[in-house]
Design an enzyme around this catalytic site. Structure first.
Site, PDB file in Angstrom:
ATOM      1  N   CYS A   2      49.677  42.479  41.241  1.00  0.00           N
ATOM      2  CA  CYS A   2      48.522  42.457  42.656  1.00  0.00           C
ATOM      3  C   CYS A   2      48.570  43.363  44.063  1.00  0.00           C
ATOM      4  CB  CYS A   2      48.886  40.615  43.085  1.00  0.00           C
ATOM      5  SG  CYS A   2      48.144  40.507  45.064  1.00  0.00           S
ATOM      6  N   TYR A   7      47.737  35.999  53.025  1.00  0.00           N
ATOM      7  CA  TYR A   7      46.913  35.522  52.257  1.00  0.00           C
ATOM      8  C   TYR A   7      47.196  34.062  52.651  1.00  0.00           C
ATOM      9  CZ  TYR A   7      44.199  37.763  49.182  1.00  0.00           C
ATOM     10  OH  TYR A   7      42.912  38.392  48.606  1.00  0.00           O
ATOM     11  N   ASN A  16      41.518  38.009  38.937  1.00  0.00           N
ATOM     12  CA  ASN A  16      42.115  36.299  40.196  1.00  0.00           C
ATOM     13  C   ASN A  16      41.877  35.992  39.458  1.00  0.00           C
ATOM     14  OD1 ASN A  16      43.349  37.513  42.146  1.00  0.00           O
ATOM     15  ND2 ASN A  16      41.778  39.180  42.887  1.00  0.00           N
ATOM     16  N   ARG A  29      31.309  34.990  42.471  1.00  0.00           N
ATOM     17  CA  ARG A  29      32.108  34.507  43.724  1.00  0.00           C
ATOM     18  C   ARG A  29      31.543  34.439  45.154  1.00  0.00           C
ATOM     19  NH1 ARG A  29      35.112  40.230  46.516  1.00  0.00           N
ATOM     20  NH2 ARG A  29      36.275  38.924  48.460  1.00  0.00           N
ATOM     21  N   HIS A  50      49.310  35.152  45.994  1.00  0.00           N
ATOM     22  CA  HIS A  50      48.312  34.745  47.494  1.00  0.00           C
ATOM     23  C   HIS A  50      49.399  33.716  48.178  1.00  0.00           C
ATOM     24  CE1 HIS A  50      44.635  37.503  46.007  1.00  0.00           C
ATOM     25  NE2 HIS A  50      46.067  37.925  46.436  1.00  0.00           N
TER      26      HIS A  50
HETATM   27  C1  G6P Z   1      42.718  41.781  47.857  1.00  0.00           C
HETATM   28  C2  G6P Z   1      43.592  40.931  46.772  1.00  0.00           C
HETATM   29  C3  G6P Z   1      42.744  41.214  45.464  1.00  0.00           C
HETATM   30  C4  G6P Z   1      41.347  40.441  46.122  1.00  0.00           C
HETATM   31  C5  G6P Z   1      40.980  41.881  47.154  1.00  0.00           C
HETATM   32  C6  G6P Z   1      39.735  41.193  47.422  1.00  0.00           C
HETATM   33  O1  G6P Z   1      44.004  42.670  47.584  1.00  0.00           O
HETATM   34  O2  G6P Z   1      44.968  41.092  46.577  1.00  0.00           O
HETATM   35  O3  G6P Z   1      43.522  39.363  44.892  1.00  0.00           O
HETATM   36  O4  G6P Z   1      40.620  41.069  44.844  1.00  0.00           O
HETATM   37  O5  G6P Z   1      41.734  41.891  48.420  1.00  0.00           O
HETATM   38  O6  G6P Z   1      38.851  41.974  48.127  1.00  0.00           O
HETATM   39  P1  G6P Z   1      36.691  42.497  48.310  1.00  0.00           P
HETATM   40  O7  G6P Z   1      37.028  43.779  49.402  1.00  0.00           O
HETATM   41  O8  G6P Z   1      36.971  42.502  46.706  1.00  0.00           O
HETATM   42  O9  G6P Z   1      37.114  41.503  49.845  1.00  0.00           O
END
Ligand code: G6P
Length: 436
Positions: A170, A253, A149, A95, A200
């Protein structure tokens, strides 16, 4: 056998306590016999820590549900009723690369949107296809609930290239609903939102409180710093004129599209100032979380988990499973094939929409036409998703270049090529389809 067999792929995720909490809360309506938490060898340490916490949570709740920790995916999937996928190929290091590579070229570096989401999709597609093959073979009646995702694109892949029963999910829609309810000081059940768009990349087209249209009031409440957002997204204010003209509530988003330059700037500042991209921040939060999860006295979902972006994740997943199992005929917001929900979009592409859920699955509800203010962007992003799906399956370089170039956040083919070459080089290990 009595009760449900639930399988969670990516069971070692720090989000697992969230899911277990969801099953505990719905214990009266969902008889769960077994929960298989599945991970791969690299994730074994996390699986053991979070899996033991899951067992303590179940015990505290006085449930007879068995929690089984395993690295044997096939054995877990056999005869499952529901398979939940929440894995991250390459973990947080991958990531971090997804977020950093595009920034080198002044392009947004984000986990699910833009080039970062593209890289994540290429890594995920071969794995999800393998999982689907296992389900086709070992539990063809099972429902697959995918959270992995980029969730919309992965749902598109599954529903286009496999025959299994699958629904993409989601936490953004439920988050928008619950946060709006909080803003109005009412119970979430009283708020209804009609969603339109893609994962998103969605809007609440109309918002109702007890059946009364409150869209305009919601927009007004979202014009300032207190606007609805998620923990993982920079809270930049919407342009007031634009938002009032739009008269729909954008998913948080959409900030990446409507304020692309400022969002890239914010990301660069985070990196230059040492805070790092979101992956780096999440690595820190994860270390803390796993430290907390290791405490043998802990037997509930700890509040620290709320620092992550996945709020209400379990509610979305477990309530959906319950609606299917109990044949509830209840409205959920899911990622499924359009099939006439959005009238001016192809029928066979995956969208994020309200759907009626019962034991046969999710049937999309008609939302009507996309107005011109969103239809260009949605079509643009869908073209990108379809091309990416194909590139992820075939491993075709030219298709991948076409796909990334078609992303609305990528400025040119020249930049797309540079980013693509970096992505392919730095993810070689996770992209077997490109080495064939
Ligand atoms: C939101 C999105 C998810 C994503 C997450 C990331 O909930 O809908 O798709 O995975 O944020 O959160 P993080 O704490 O991993 O940045």
């Amino acid at each position: 056998m009595e009760g449900l067999k639930i399988v969670v792929i990516g069971g070692g995720s720090s989000y697992t306590p969230e899911l277990i909490d969801g099953f505990i809360k719905r214990k009266e309506e969902l008889p769960v016999r077994e929960i298989y938490l599945v991970d791969i060898l690299e994730g074994e340490r996390k699986l053991n820590i979070v899996g033991n916490l899951a067992m303590r949570m179940i015990e505290k709740a006085n449930l007879s549900t068995k929690v089984i920790l395993t690295l044997d995916r096939k054995q877990a999937i056999k005869d499952a009723d529901f398979v939940i996928t929440q894995f991250r190929v390459g973990g947080l290091f991958a990531r971090a690369r997804d977020e950093n590579i595009p920034l080198r070229y002044n392009v947004l570096g984000q986990e699910t949107t833009g080039a970062g989401g593209f890289a994540k999709a290429l890594r995920t597609i071969p794995v999800i296809m393998d999982i689907c093959k296992d389900i086709e073979e070992l539990s063809p009646k099972a429902w697959l609930i995918n959270f992995t995702n980029p969730a919309g694109l992965i749902a598109e892949t599954i529903l286009r290239y496999t025959n299994i029963k699958a629904i993409g999910l989601c936490n953004v829609p439920i988050n928008m609903k619950n946060t709006t309810a909080k803003m109005f000081g009412v119970e979430p059940e009283r708020i209804k939102m009609d969603f339109i768009g893609l994962n998103h990349l969605s809007w609440a087209k109309k918002i109702y409180l007890d059946g009364e249209d409150i869209t305009k009031e919601v927009i007004e409440k979202n014009l300032d710093d207190e606007s609805l957002n998620m923990n993982n997204i920079h809270n930049l204010n919407w342009d007031k004129d634009y938002l009032r003209g739009l008269n729909m509530l954008p998913s948080p988003y959409l900030r990446y599209y409507y304020m692309m330059d400022e969002m890239v700037e914010k990301q660069k500042q985070d990196v230059e100032g040492g805070k790092g991209t979101r992956a780096k921040q999440v690595m820190k939060i994860e270390d803390e979380l796993f430290e907390i999860y290791s405490d043998q006295n802990l037997d509930i979902k700890p509040p620290q988990l709320e620092k992550r972006g996945g709020a209400y994740y379990s509610e979305a997943a477990v309530s959906l499973i319950s609606a299917i199992y109990n044949d509830k005929k209840e409205v959920h917001t899911v990622n499924i094939k359009n099939n006439g929900s959005i009238l001016n979009l192809d029928k066979d592409v995956v969208i994020e929409c309200n759907a009626m859920v019962d034991k046969t699955g999710a049937t999309p509800m008609v939302i009507g036409n996309m107005p011109p203010i969103i239809s260009g962007l949605v079509n643009h992003a869908k073209a990108y998703e379809l091309l990416t799906t194909e590139a992820g399956i075939t491993g075709d370089y030219v298709k991948a270049l076409e796909a990334l170039s078609a992303n609305p956040l990528i400025p040119s083919v020249t930049i797309a090529k540079k980013i693509l070459d970096d992505i392919l080089r730095e993810n070689k290990k996770y992209l077997p389809q490109f080495s064939r």
